[in-house]
Write a protein that holds these residues in place. Structure first.
Motif, PDB file in Angstrom:
ATOM      1  N   LEU A  83       0.912  -1.343   0.103  1.00 52.41           N
ATOM      2  CA  LEU A  83       0.048   0.060  -0.067  1.00 52.41           C
ATOM      3  C   LEU A  83       0.817   1.327   0.050  1.00 52.41           C
ATOM      4  N   PRO A  84       0.664   2.097  -0.898  1.00 50.28           N
ATOM      5  CA  PRO A  84       1.766   3.332  -1.142  1.00 50.28           C
ATOM      6  C   PRO A  84       1.420   4.600  -0.339  1.00 50.28           C
ATOM      7  N   THR A  85       1.722   4.112   1.137  1.00 54.41           N
ATOM      8  CA  THR A  85       1.274   5.402   2.076  1.00 54.41           C
ATOM      9  C   THR A  85       2.723   5.976   2.574  1.00 54.41           C
ATOM     10  N   TYR A  86       3.937   5.482   1.853  1.00 59.97           N
ATOM     11  CA  TYR A  86       5.072   6.124   2.322  1.00 59.97           C
ATOM     12  C   TYR A  86       5.704   6.472   1.188  1.00 59.97           C
ATOM     13  N   ASN A  87       6.542   7.784   1.251  1.00 65.63           N
ATOM     14  CA  ASN A  87       7.452   8.279   0.305  1.00 65.63           C
ATOM     15  C   ASN A  87       8.680   7.760   0.783  1.00 65.63           C
ATOM     16  N   ARG A  88       9.326   6.693   0.212  1.00 67.55           N
ATOM     17  CA  ARG A  88      10.363   5.964   0.650  1.00 67.55           C
ATOM     18  C   ARG A  88      11.595   6.352  -0.174  1.00 67.55           C
ATOM     19  N   ALA A  89      12.850   6.347   0.679  1.00 65.00           N
ATOM     20  CA  ALA A  89      14.146   6.559  -0.084  1.00 65.00           C
ATOM     21  C   ALA A  89      14.316   5.273  -1.060  1.00 65.00           C
ATOM     22  N   PRO A  90      15.163   5.635  -2.108  1.00 57.62           N
ATOM     23  CA  PRO A  90      15.245   4.449  -3.026  1.00 57.62           C
ATOM     24  C   PRO A  90      16.428   3.641  -2.516  1.00 57.62           C
ATOM     25  N   ILE A  91      16.658   3.266  -1.313  1.00 56.90           N
ATOM     26  CA  ILE A  91      17.518   2.427  -0.630  1.00 56.90           C
ATOM     27  C   ILE A  91      16.961   1.199   0.011  1.00 56.90           C
ATOM     28  N   ALA A  92      17.385   0.207   0.129  1.00 48.61           N
ATOM     29  CA  ALA A  92      16.943  -1.067   1.018  1.00 48.61           C
ATOM     30  C   ALA A  92      18.300  -1.551   1.648  1.00 48.61           C
ATOM     31  N   PHE A  93      17.842  -1.958   2.802  1.00 51.83           N
ATOM     32  CA  PHE A  93      19.022  -2.512   3.549  1.00 51.83           C
ATOM     33  C   PHE A  93      18.945  -3.934   3.821  1.00 51.83           C
ATOM     34  N   GLU A  94      20.133  -4.571   3.680  1.00 50.84           N
ATOM     35  CA  GLU A  94      19.975  -6.240   4.003  1.00 50.84           C
ATOM     36  C   GLU A  94      20.562  -6.606   5.335  1.00 50.84           C
ATOM     37  N   ARG A  95      21.456  -5.802   5.973  1.00 53.40           N
ATOM     38  CA  ARG A  95      22.064  -6.097   7.446  1.00 53.40           C
ATOM     39  C   ARG A  95      22.433  -4.773   7.922  1.00 53.40           C
ATOM     40  N   GLY A  96      22.879  -5.160   9.224  1.00 55.12           N
ATOM     41  CA  GLY A  96      23.406  -3.927   9.937  1.00 55.12           C
ATOM     42  C   GLY A  96      24.591  -4.336  10.909  1.00 55.12           C
ATOM     43  N   GLU A  97      25.253  -3.299  11.474  1.00 51.45           N
ATOM     44  CA  GLU A  97      26.394  -3.571  12.275  1.00 51.45           C
ATOM     45  C   GLU A  97      26.592  -2.549  13.158  1.00 51.45           C
ATOM     46  N   GLY A  98      25.966  -2.585  14.378  1.00 47.17           N
ATOM     47  CA  GLY A  98      25.934  -1.531  15.253  1.00 47.17           C
ATOM     48  C   GLY A  98      25.443  -0.223  14.690  1.00 47.17           C
ATOM     49  N   THR A  99      26.316   0.683  14.568  1.00 45.92           N
ATOM     50  CA  THR A  99      25.791   2.027  13.911  1.00 45.92           C
ATOM     51  C   THR A  99      25.811   2.339  12.384  1.00 45.92           C
ATOM     52  N   TRP A 100      25.986   0.964  11.960  1.00 49.80           N
ATOM     53  CA  TRP A 100      26.292   0.987  10.346  1.00 49.80           C
ATOM     54  C   TRP A 100      25.073   0.376  10.039  1.00 49.80           C
ATOM     55  N   ALA A 101      24.332   0.751   8.731  1.00 45.88           N
ATOM     56  CA  ALA A 101      23.365  -0.153   8.064  1.00 45.88           C
ATOM     57  C   ALA A 101      24.036  -0.475   6.870  1.00 45.88           C
ATOM     58  N   ILE A 102      24.004  -1.765   6.138  1.00 44.68           N
ATOM     59  CA  ILE A 102      24.516  -1.994   4.954  1.00 44.68           C
ATOM     60  C   ILE A 102      23.346  -2.288   3.758  1.00 44.68           C
ATOM     61  N   ALA A 103      23.390  -1.628   2.665  1.00 47.15           N
ATOM     62  CA  ALA A 103      22.476  -1.399   1.632  1.00 47.15           C
ATOM     63  C   ALA A 103      22.643  -3.040   0.817  1.00 47.15           C
ATOM     64  N   THR A 104      21.669  -3.077   0.124  1.00 47.36           N
ATOM     65  CA  THR A 104      21.723  -4.498  -0.834  1.00 47.36           C
ATOM     66  C   THR A 104      22.774  -4.354  -1.868  1.00 47.36           C
TER      67      THR A 104
END
Length: 390
Positions: free
Chosen positions: A6-27
């Motif tokens: 359902l298109p209720t969000y204006n999303r940034a064109p980024i997707a994340f697959e994992r994270g490490e502490g303060t870092w988020a790693i994109a696909t």
């Protein structure tokens, strides 16, 4: 054609697959320094080993039984919430919105049980955000949230934010409660002065109104105290908790005094998933870590360090920034440019921030961010601002 989501969000064109502490790693493998923490949710960072251990250990035992039965993990979390707050009792929810709904119900049930069901008006403040349910949007009252969703739940009156004279004129012995955020999050990181919080507590005491605090975003160590109202030396009657309490796992709570909760007998409220063993096992571990005095002292020290560096950033980019406000690691950059422009410039520097109202960009990093990461974050903000100079 409408999207499957359902298109209720204006999303940034980024997707994340994992994270490490303060870092988020994109696909695509790009590493982003995360100053948003899922909007103040990932209080201990991504894939925190302590939380992963608590979750996986519980996942190997039992996931869900429902509140037809006693849930030891829920009782342990409630014990911790009572031990570390003003409260006598806790109801565990899945989210801040659910917590807001229960808080509203608790206020109205209290007055009904007192033999005064017509005492139901709750005073709130403009710029507030209490969730997206029909009750929560009626409480906030902003056109952006309520347009098209009428008729709204009656019984709320919005006052100008921070206007204590307006509150004095509005509150009476017919007021059921005053409900507010000690620090408005979505409203633009606007802290209510300690003196105002003490005045509000006094007005509630004089009129008998209940004081309801929404600490969904400002709580769980975010300002350097376990809950932001502690800075003012006051206590509420009812408080909403969520976001950081689950460290990324959906979890919330309403905590209250015995008096305020006196109307909530068996059958008056419930939740299928609320207080499930998985969420509560994580919440217990989060509480055990964040409630420690040395941890909160670290948040205060790092918040002061970040703020000091941000003051220098503002001086270096007077055309981009106006001021920094907030407390601890709940800080906002008041901008002279559109907040979305700074957020997008941050993406280009592989930095995640969160926009807010009042022309503000929120900085809500994990509470265990390192000094080195703080320095790196400000360097990236500096480069992002450089893209917008002039």
């Amino acid at each position: 054609m409408i999207s499957h989501v359902l298109p209720t969000y204006n999303r940034a064109p980024i997707a994340f697959e994992r994270g490490e502490g303060t870092w988020a790693i994109a696909t695509d493998g790009t590493r982003y320094l995360d100053l948003g923490a899922g909007i103040a949710v990932n209080s201990l960072g991504h894939a925190n080993p302590d939380l992963v251990s608590a979750l996986t250990e519980q996942a190997g035992r039992i996931w869900h039984v429902s509140n037809l039965y006693n849930i030891p993990q829920q009782e342990q979390l409630a014990d911790l919430l009572v031990e570390h707050t003003f409260a006598d009792t806790a109801f565990i929810t899945n989210s801040g919105t659910e917590a807001a709904e229960l808080a509203i119900k608790m206020v109205r049930k209290y007055w009904s049980e007192q033999g005064d069901p017509d005492r139901y008006e709750i005073l709130t403040f403009e710029g507030a955000f209490h969730g997206r349910s029909t009750g929560a949007i009626a409480a906030a009252g902003s056109e952006k949230m309520v347009k098209g969703f009428g008729p709204l739940m009656p019984g709320f009156r919005q006052l100008p934010w921070g206007d204590m004279e307006a509150l004095k004129a509005a509150i009476s012995d017919r007021t059921a409660a005053v409900m507010l955020e000690p620090v408005q999050g979505e409203g633009g990181i606007r802290p209510l002065p300690d003196a105002d919080l003490r005045l509000i507590r006094g007005l509630c005491d004089q009129t008998g109104a209940l004081l309801v605090l929404d600490e969904v975003q400002s709580g769980m160590g975010r300002t350097g105290r376990l809950f932001a109202h502690e800075w003012a030396g006051i206590t509420p009657d009812i408080m909403m908790v969520a976001k950081g309490i689950g460290g990324g796992f959906p979890l919330g709570a309403v905590v209250a005094t015995e008096k305020a909760a006196s109307g909530m007998a068996a059958g008056t409220h419930g939740s299928t998933y609320g207080g499930n063993p998985l969420a509560c096992a994580v919440g217990v571990r989060v509480m055990q870590i964040i409630a420690q005095p040395e941890f909160l002292a670290g948040v205060n020290r790092k918040g002061a360090l970040l703020r000091q560096k941000l003051e220098g950033l503002i001086a270096a980019h007077p055309g981009v920034f106006e001021a920094v406000r907030g407390q601890g690691l709940m800080l906002g950059l008041k901008c002279k440019v559109a907040p979305a422009d700074l957020v997008n410039a941050g993406y280009a520097e592989h930095l995640l921030t969160v926009g807010a109202a009042d022309n503000t960009v929120r900085l809500l990093p994990p509470l265990n961010i390192s000094d080195e990461e703080i320095a790196e974050a400000v360097a990236r903000l500096d480069r992002a601002a450089g893209r917008l100079d002039g």
